[in-house]
Design a protein around this motif. Structure first.
Motif, PDB file in Angstrom:
ATOM      1  N   THR A  25      -2.575  -2.645  -9.963  1.00 26.36           N
ATOM      2  CA  THR A  25      -3.597  -3.240  -9.091  1.00 26.36           C
ATOM      3  C   THR A  25      -3.973  -2.340  -7.918  1.00 26.36           C
ATOM      4  OG1 THR A  25      -1.962  -4.375  -7.685  1.00 26.36           O
ATOM      5  CG2 THR A  25      -2.749  -5.554  -9.653  1.00 26.36           C
ATOM      6  N   ALA A  26      -3.473  -1.127  -7.886  1.00 29.47           N
ATOM      7  CA  ALA A  26      -3.756  -0.238  -6.754  1.00 29.47           C
ATOM      8  C   ALA A  26      -5.260   0.020  -6.637  1.00 29.47           C
ATOM      9  CB  ALA A  26      -3.024   1.087  -6.925  1.00 29.47           C
ATOM     10  N   PRO A  27      -5.819  -0.124  -5.436  1.00 27.50           N
ATOM     11  CA  PRO A  27      -7.253   0.141  -5.259  1.00 27.50           C
ATOM     12  C   PRO A  27      -7.549   1.630  -5.400  1.00 27.50           C
ATOM     13  CG  PRO A  27      -6.212  -0.275  -3.139  1.00 27.50           C
ATOM     14  CD  PRO A  27      -5.174  -0.570  -4.187  1.00 27.50           C
ATOM     15  N   ALA A  28      -8.748   1.943  -5.808  1.00 21.52           N
ATOM     16  CA  ALA A  28      -9.126   3.344  -6.019  1.00 21.52           C
ATOM     17  C   ALA A  28      -8.974   4.165  -4.750  1.00 21.52           C
ATOM     18  CB  ALA A  28     -10.561   3.417  -6.532  1.00 21.52           C
TER      19      ALA A  28
ATOM     20  N   HIS B  21      -2.656  -7.536  -2.824  1.00 20.13           N
ATOM     21  CA  HIS B  21      -1.451  -6.716  -2.687  1.00 20.13           C
ATOM     22  C   HIS B  21      -0.394  -7.285  -1.749  1.00 20.13           C
ATOM     23  CE1 HIS B  21      -4.671  -3.864  -3.985  1.00 20.13           C
ATOM     24  NE2 HIS B  21      -3.772  -3.737  -4.934  1.00 20.13           N
ATOM     25  N   VAL B  22      -0.731  -8.326  -1.010  1.00 20.12           N
ATOM     26  CA  VAL B  22       0.256  -9.002  -0.169  1.00 20.12           C
ATOM     27  C   VAL B  22       0.468 -10.428  -0.676  1.00 20.12           C
ATOM     28  CG1 VAL B  22       0.830  -9.815   2.161  1.00 20.12           C
ATOM     29  CG2 VAL B  22      -0.296  -7.602   1.847  1.00 20.12           C
ATOM     30  N   TRP B  23      -0.589 -11.226  -0.609  1.00 19.75           N
ATOM     31  CA  TRP B  23      -0.459 -12.652  -0.915  1.00 19.75           C
ATOM     32  C   TRP B  23      -0.124 -12.909  -2.386  1.00 19.75           C
ATOM     33  CZ3 TRP B  23       0.695 -16.552   1.853  1.00 19.75           C
ATOM     34  CH2 TRP B  23       0.468 -17.864   1.403  1.00 19.75           C
ATOM     35  N   GLU B  24      -0.711 -12.138  -3.290  1.00 20.29           N
ATOM     36  CA  GLU B  24      -0.476 -12.354  -4.717  1.00 20.29           C
ATOM     37  C   GLU B  24       0.596 -11.426  -5.297  1.00 20.29           C
ATOM     38  OE1 GLU B  24      -4.320 -12.060  -6.541  1.00 20.29           O
ATOM     39  OE2 GLU B  24      -5.047 -13.917  -5.638  1.00 20.29           O
ATOM     40  N   HIS B  25       1.266 -10.670  -4.444  1.00 24.15           N
ATOM     41  CA  HIS B  25       2.341  -9.796  -4.930  1.00 24.15           C
ATOM     42  C   HIS B  25       3.435 -10.646  -5.579  1.00 24.15           C
ATOM     43  CE1 HIS B  25       5.559  -6.843  -5.074  1.00 24.15           C
ATOM     44  NE2 HIS B  25       4.667  -5.902  -4.805  1.00 24.15           N
ATOM     45  N   PRO B  26       3.975 -10.220  -6.714  1.00 26.89           N
ATOM     46  CA  PRO B  26       4.954 -11.043  -7.433  1.00 26.89           C
ATOM     47  C   PRO B  26       6.202 -11.409  -6.634  1.00 26.89           C
ATOM     48  CG  PRO B  26       4.155  -9.285  -8.849  1.00 26.89           C
ATOM     49  CD  PRO B  26       3.613  -9.005  -7.473  1.00 26.89           C
ATOM     50  N   THR B  27       6.568 -10.611  -5.644  1.00 29.52           N
ATOM     51  CA  THR B  27       7.784 -10.930  -4.890  1.00 29.52           C
ATOM     52  C   THR B  27       7.530 -11.897  -3.736  1.00 29.52           C
ATOM     53  OG1 THR B  27       7.535  -9.005  -3.435  1.00 29.52           O
ATOM     54  CG2 THR B  27       8.848  -8.711  -5.449  1.00 29.52           C
ATOM     55  N   LEU B  28       6.281 -12.078  -3.312  1.00 32.59           N
ATOM     56  CA  LEU B  28       6.009 -12.986  -2.200  1.00 32.59           C
ATOM     57  C   LEU B  28       6.239 -14.424  -2.654  1.00 32.59           C
ATOM     58  CD1 LEU B  28       4.852 -12.668   0.808  1.00 32.59           C
ATOM     59  CD2 LEU B  28       2.919 -13.924  -0.141  1.00 32.59           C
ATOM     60  N   ASP B  29       6.938 -15.198  -1.827  1.00 31.49           N
ATOM     61  CA  ASP B  29       7.264 -16.583  -2.161  1.00 31.49           C
ATOM     62  C   ASP B  29       6.569 -17.514  -1.173  1.00 31.49           C
ATOM     63  OD1 ASP B  29       8.494 -19.128  -2.483  1.00 31.49           O
ATOM     64  OD2 ASP B  29      10.223 -18.163  -3.421  1.00 31.49           O
TER      65      ASP B  29
ATOM     66  N   ALA C  69       3.210   8.020  -4.248  1.00 25.29           N
ATOM     67  CA  ALA C  69       2.358   8.663  -3.251  1.00 25.29           C
ATOM     68  C   ALA C  69       1.015   7.959  -3.212  1.00 25.29           C
ATOM     69  CB  ALA C  69       2.166  10.143  -3.602  1.00 25.29           C
ATOM     70  N   GLY C  70       0.520   7.766  -1.989  1.00 21.62           N
ATOM     71  CA  GLY C  70      -0.776   7.125  -1.872  1.00 21.62           C
ATOM     72  C   GLY C  70      -1.403   7.356  -0.512  1.00 21.62           C
ATOM     73  N   VAL C  71      -2.711   7.332  -0.469  1.00 22.82           N
ATOM     74  CA  VAL C  71      -3.452   7.432   0.789  1.00 22.82           C
ATOM     75  C   VAL C  71      -3.353   6.094   1.526  1.00 22.82           C
ATOM     76  CG1 VAL C  71      -5.767   7.702   1.770  1.00 22.82           C
ATOM     77  CG2 VAL C  71      -5.033   9.147  -0.139  1.00 22.82           C
ATOM     78  N   LEU C  72      -3.203   6.145   2.850  1.00 21.18           N
ATOM     79  CA  LEU C  72      -3.140   4.924   3.654  1.00 21.18           C
ATOM     80  C   LEU C  72      -4.562   4.447   3.915  1.00 21.18           C
ATOM     81  CD1 LEU C  72      -0.287   5.950   6.109  1.00 21.18           C
ATOM     82  CD2 LEU C  72      -0.131   4.432   4.130  1.00 21.18           C
TER      83      LEU C  72
END
Length: 311
Positions: free
Chosen positions: A42-45, A204-212, A66-69
């Protein structure tokens, strides 16, 4: 004879091996196969995310992400996260992975690379050899939920104050996004993450699989979100604070402590046995809150920075 180290791009079938590696190297960070697969797919371009693994004798012994901020208003900033299995260090694995990540980030336009690294013997020398200077310290803390004495939740809340779970905001989490964005912009550190769009936060935050959402706590004052404690778990017994904070207009009233206490009580009731959190050393307010709950130092880390202009 030393076996050959091969660096290649991540494949979906590598998710479990990468999660196992991260848990072995960073036991204080949540790592699940589903979470890793989600982050990559799901990483944005604009992030230019690349995950590489190092194989030795057919086994994954290292990985680098590695990724751009892209969620920082200042352009040209990037981050790497490097892990090498303790039994395979000193063999060039880290060098090969880091070189691959840096080439990718420089090609994407980065001119400053940040990395967190555990405060371990050998790390400072490795960082210096690769052009990184040590910047800010941070602390990883652990709380034993099986033996700690969590403060009791108040029998009555002040007028206008209400406690919610994150699940109460699932229909429309935009207000929680706005609160998270305000708090994140005030976090101490060299990088200010102040440009994360709602759509990216949602994915990437709210729908992340680890977020409860059920363990996440939100405090409102007169119907307005004042404080929150985002909670993540590995789906088993480990809990981690994803973000805890209070909006500027409501600080100094103990609301972050209330949100976190509620979240920790729910986590323990749900079967979590240990809780982890991570604080920049300059975040004295949150460090004080966590220590009051009984969190104890578990590991130390440093932020390292490489400036391309200094090469």
């Amino acid at each position: 004879m030393t076996s050959t180290v091969t660096v290649r791009d991540y494949r979906p079938a590598d998710a479990k091996a990468v999660a196992d590696l991260r848990r072995a190297v960073l036991p204080y960070r949540l790592a699940t196969p589903r979470g890793i697969a989600w982050e990559v797919s799901t990483a944005p371009a604009a992030q230019h995310l690349r995950l590489c693994v190092a194989q030795r004798d057919g086994r994954i012994v290292g990985a680098v992400q590695a990724g751009v901020l892209h969620d920082a208003a200042v352009p040209g900033q990037a981050a790497v996260s490097l892990q090498v299995h303790p039994g395979h260090r000193g063999l060039g694995v880290g060098h090969a992975l880091l070189a691959s990540a840096e080439d990718h980030l420089f090609a994407a336009g980065a001119d400053r690379i940040f990395a967190w690294a555990a405060d371990e013997p050998g790390t400072p020398a490795f960082a210096r050899r690769h052009g990184y200077r040590r910047a800010r310290p941070a602390h990883y803390l652990r709380l034993d939920l099986t033996s700690c004495g969590l403060p009791p939740l108040p029998s009555a809340l002040p007028s206008g104050v209400r406690l919610h779970t994150g699940a109460d905001f699932e229909a429309d989490p935009r207000l929680l996004y706005a609160a998270d964005a305000e708090v994140s912009a005030d976090e101490p550190g060299e990088v200010t993450l102040d440009a994360l769009a709602y759509e990216d936060w949602l994915l990437h935050v709210w729908e992340h699989p680890t977020l409860d959402p059920d363990l996440t706590s939100v405090v409102t004052v007169d119907g307005e979100i004042a404080s929150f404690a985002l909670a993540a778990t590995d789906g088993d017994t480990r809990y981690s604070s994803a973000m805890t904070g209070t909006r500027r207009a409501f600080r100094g009233r103990g609301l972050a402590g209330l949100a976190k206490a509620c979240s920790l009580h729910r986590a323990r009731d749900a079967g979590c046995t240990e809780a982890f959190t991570h604080n920049d050393a300059g975040n004295t307010a949150m460090l004080a809150v966590n220590r009051a709950f009984g969190y104890r130092p578990y590991a130390a880390a440093w932020r390292y920075v490489r400036e391309r202009a200094a090469d």
